[in-house]
Design a protein around this motif. Sequence first.
Motif, short mmCIF file in Angstrom:
data_model
loop_
_atom_site.label_atom_id
_atom_site.label_comp_id
_atom_site.label_asym_id
_atom_site.label_seq_id
_atom_site.Cartn_x
_atom_site.Cartn_y
_atom_site.Cartn_z
N THR A 52 0.85 -1.19 0.00
CA THR A 52 0.00 0.00 0.00
C THR A 52 0.89 1.24 0.00
OG1 THR A 52 -0.10 0.23 2.42
CG2 THR A 52 -1.73 -1.23 1.36
N THR A 53 0.32 2.37 -0.36
CA THR A 53 1.08 3.61 -0.33
C THR A 53 1.50 3.96 1.10
OG1 THR A 53 -0.97 4.89 -0.25
CG2 THR A 53 0.03 4.53 -2.43
N ASP A 54 0.66 3.66 2.08
CA ASP A 54 1.02 3.93 3.47
C ASP A 54 2.23 3.10 3.89
OD1 ASP A 54 -0.99 5.78 3.77
OD2 ASP A 54 -2.38 4.42 4.78
N GLU A 55 2.27 1.84 3.50
CA GLU A 55 3.43 1.00 3.83
C GLU A 55 4.70 1.53 3.17
OE1 GLU A 55 1.96 -3.52 4.85
OE2 GLU A 55 2.55 -3.06 2.79
N LEU A 56 4.59 1.94 1.92
CA LEU A 56 5.75 2.47 1.23
C LEU A 56 6.29 3.70 1.94
CD1 LEU A 56 7.71 2.61 -1.15
CD2 LEU A 56 5.95 3.86 -2.43
N VAL A 57 5.43 4.62 2.30
CA VAL A 57 5.85 5.83 3.00
C VAL A 57 6.49 5.48 4.33
CG1 VAL A 57 5.01 7.92 4.13
CG2 VAL A 57 4.17 7.32 1.85
N SER A 58 5.92 4.52 5.04
CA SER A 58 6.45 4.13 6.35
C SER A 58 7.83 3.50 6.23
CB SER A 58 5.48 3.15 7.02
OG SER A 58 6.01 2.69 8.25
N TYR A 59 8.00 2.57 5.30
CA TYR A 59 9.30 1.92 5.13
C TYR A 59 10.38 2.92 4.74
CZ TYR A 59 7.18 -2.79 5.23
OH TYR A 59 6.54 -3.95 5.60
N LEU A 60 10.05 3.83 3.84
CA LEU A 60 11.04 4.80 3.38
C LEU A 60 11.44 5.78 4.49
CD1 LEU A 60 9.74 5.63 -0.21
CD2 LEU A 60 11.91 4.53 0.37
N GLY A 61 10.55 6.08 5.40
CA GLY A 61 10.80 7.13 6.36
C GLY A 61 11.22 6.68 7.74
N ASP A 62 11.24 5.36 8.02
CA ASP A 62 11.56 4.94 9.39
C ASP A 62 13.07 4.93 9.63
OD1 ASP A 62 12.60 2.53 8.40
OD2 ASP A 62 10.81 1.37 8.87
N ASP A 63 13.46 4.54 10.84
CA ASP A 63 14.85 4.63 11.25
C ASP A 63 15.64 3.34 11.01
OD1 ASP A 63 14.51 7.24 12.15
OD2 ASP A 63 13.94 6.60 14.18
N GLU A 64 15.03 2.35 10.39
CA GLU A 64 15.69 1.07 10.17
C GLU A 64 16.39 1.03 8.82
OE1 GLU A 64 15.77 -1.43 12.40
OE2 GLU A 64 14.66 -0.14 13.79
N PRO A 65 17.57 0.40 8.72
CA PRO A 65 18.11 0.11 7.39
C PRO A 65 17.10 -0.76 6.64
CG PRO A 65 19.77 -0.26 9.08
CD PRO A 65 18.47 -0.07 9.81
N ARG A 66 16.83 -0.42 5.40
CA ARG A 66 15.79 -1.12 4.66
C ARG A 66 16.23 -1.41 3.23
NH1 ARG A 66 11.51 -3.00 7.84
NH2 ARG A 66 10.69 -1.33 9.17
N VAL A 67 15.84 -2.57 2.74
CA VAL A 67 15.81 -2.87 1.32
C VAL A 67 14.34 -3.00 0.95
CG1 VAL A 67 16.40 -4.51 -0.49
CG2 VAL A 67 18.06 -3.98 1.31
N ILE A 68 13.85 -2.07 0.15
CA ILE A 68 12.42 -1.97 -0.16
C ILE A 68 12.24 -2.30 -1.63
CG2 ILE A 68 10.41 -0.44 -0.16
CD1 ILE A 68 12.14 1.31 1.88
N VAL A 69 11.53 -3.37 -1.91
CA VAL A 69 11.34 -3.84 -3.28
C VAL A 69 9.93 -3.48 -3.74
CG1 VAL A 69 11.35 -5.84 -4.81
CG2 VAL A 69 12.96 -5.74 -2.88
N LEU A 70 9.86 -2.84 -4.89
CA LEU A 70 8.56 -2.47 -5.47
C LEU A 70 8.22 -3.46 -6.58
CD1 LEU A 70 8.86 1.43 -5.77
CD2 LEU A 70 8.30 0.02 -3.78
N ASN A 71 7.15 -4.21 -6.40
CA ASN A 71 6.71 -5.15 -7.42
C ASN A 71 5.30 -4.83 -7.89
OD1 ASN A 71 5.28 -5.99 -5.19
ND2 ASN A 71 6.13 -8.08 -5.14
#
Length: 381
Positions: A52-71
């Motif tokens: 969801t768009t909310d999940e995307l915004v949350s993952y991009l903006g939090d304090d954790e190192p992240r690998v975020i894959v868009l499918n």
Amino acid sequence: MRFFQVLALAGAVSAAPKAAKGKRAVTVSGSAEGFAAGVTGGGDATAVYPTTTDELVSYLGDDEPRVIVLNQEFDFTGTTATASGCAPWGTASACQIAINKDDWCTNYQPDAPTVSSITYDEAGMSGIDVASDKTLIGDGTSGVIKGKGLRMANGVSNIIIQNIHVTEINPQYVWGGDGITIDGADMVWIDHVKTSLIGRQHIVLGEESSGRVTISNSELDGNTDWSATCDGLHYWGYYFTGSSDTITLKGNYVHHTSGRGPKVGGNTVLHAVNNYFGPSSHNFEIGSGGYVLAEGNVFDSVDAPVDASSLEGEIFTAEDVSACSSYLGRDCEANSLSSSGDLSGTDSDVLSKFSDASNIASADSPSSVSSNVPSSAGFGI
């Protein structure tokens, strides 16, 4: 070629978190050249797949190192707002209209025809905040962000954005939103990214220092039905006017622009190497404080590779290829022009800005650029 592992290989799938089960392995391809060399983004963090768009915004903006894959496509359009504006370039159907953001029309275009009501997508007016230590990567041709850009600011660092398409951000309207904003960040690598149908700047490095940035193998597609020049060519392309910025612009396909392709100023050192500049009215606008080394680029059907009327900074265009060797550790590559205007800059003082040869991108011949860049730049490739 170096790879940062995003997801465990098939033999270790049983050890992966539940969130990653059943997902195809997606990895960052290659590594950054030039000024952002060494960037790692989210490193080996377990991949997450927002839905969801909310999940995307949350993952991009939090304090954790992240690998975020868009499918999938993330569509932010649909929440509309209204404002007044003006028509500085006329009211013909091919002309952009300006939203009166921060009283821009009032202060800078007081004589332009007014537009009493403009309806636009509100989400496009501000980008998604991206925190430090993030990798954002698209899966094949699925990684599309529609109607909202990305923003890296306020001291964030170590970010990789690869293989995504940012598109449809209020393209009718100036001040409708930017594609990618970097303003007070460091160590950012943008690779194999396409931007299209953007209201304002495709990629902007703002007033604050943005340190070390590499933009590579990406496509700036300026084709549009609405432009500030009313001719189907987008004017607001690359805007590089930060303080103490160092930018590597390599292997990009820039086409159908009518300016700012790129605009350089502030206190910015730009290494423009092996880019393919397609049909455009002009590309480089170099203001005071801008230092540009342009080598190994191809200009194809560009009326003016450098806008002479805005030339207040310095540019070296590598006619004397051997002059680079004592600064870059190698000769420069000459540029190539086809059905284009003149390109000449002999300000060798630019070369003194390149003091660390270990962070200088390599350069191929223009013939290699012509045969490879237009077909290999952009997302999904």
